[in-house]
Write an enzyme that holds these catalytic residues in place. Sequence first.
Site, short mmCIF file in Angstrom:
data_model
loop_
_atom_site.label_atom_id
_atom_site.label_comp_id
_atom_site.label_asym_id
_atom_site.label_seq_id
_atom_site.Cartn_x
_atom_site.Cartn_y
_atom_site.Cartn_z
N SER A 271 0.86 -1.19 0.00
CA SER A 271 0.00 0.00 0.00
C SER A 271 0.89 1.24 0.00
CB SER A 271 -0.88 -0.01 1.26
OG SER A 271 -1.50 1.24 1.48
N TYR B 251 -2.46 -0.47 10.60
CA TYR B 251 -2.51 -0.89 9.21
C TYR B 251 -1.20 -0.53 8.50
CZ TYR B 251 -4.05 -1.11 4.32
OH TYR B 251 -4.16 -1.39 2.98
#
Length: 258
Positions: free
Chosen positions: A149, A162
């Site tokens: 990501s 995250y």
Amino acid sequence: MTTIPSPLFDVRGRVALVTGSSRGIGSVLARGLAQAGARVAINGRDPQAVADTCAMLEKSGCDVCAAAFDVTSPDGVAAGIDRIEEWVGPIDILVNNAGIQRRAHFTEFTDQDWTDLLASNLTSAFLVGRRVAASMERRGSGKVINIGSVQSMLGRPGIAAYAATKGAIAMLTKGMCADLAPRGIQVNSIAPGYFATELTQALVDDPEFSRWVQQRTPAGRWGRVEDLVGALLFLASPASDFVNGQVIYVDGGMTAVV
């Protein structure tokens, strides 16, 4: 089926496993590989969701099989991959895509959410990667693509945990490269930016957040899931045989500018 213009990008007949591919970005990645001629195992925890995705892809002529198992369970991973190899053969391409998101201020983040994020986003890539790489090593070839990501590099409020898991994916990719490259295996990561999917629809529909994404991204828009398929086919094909341990940001330029 799509005609492959060059043998460099030819994945026809290759067996691929895409974890977390019964919905969202994973289903698009699986479809991209299948449309390019790969035989793709569709994975998820919910057997019905996996079956529904397989049925949808089969209608468009894709060669897929259902592989419903829990990628956070060592026993589940071993049994699930054994079944795939029995049904369609050894896995040539692994896409570690499974993952979840949890949002909360750092001091309010719960132990359970932390544990769930680690299991789904990081442990799954380790467990599935370890099992599949062992078979790839015996054959002296294979492609592993870990899905990271922009949070592999950047932080934002409310998603510290995250970001930690996605940062770890970047380093797991490099560590796997160090161990596996001498055995003929390429391990790389695709790091998407902000993409419009069913899972991010609430953010897409938020005018303030969407405006921030468009202003922060040099391309001036949210990513479309199809934008990821080109990078995936590059990393899954012979075109990337000398590319190893890299994180490729598919983010419209977000990580390139301040």
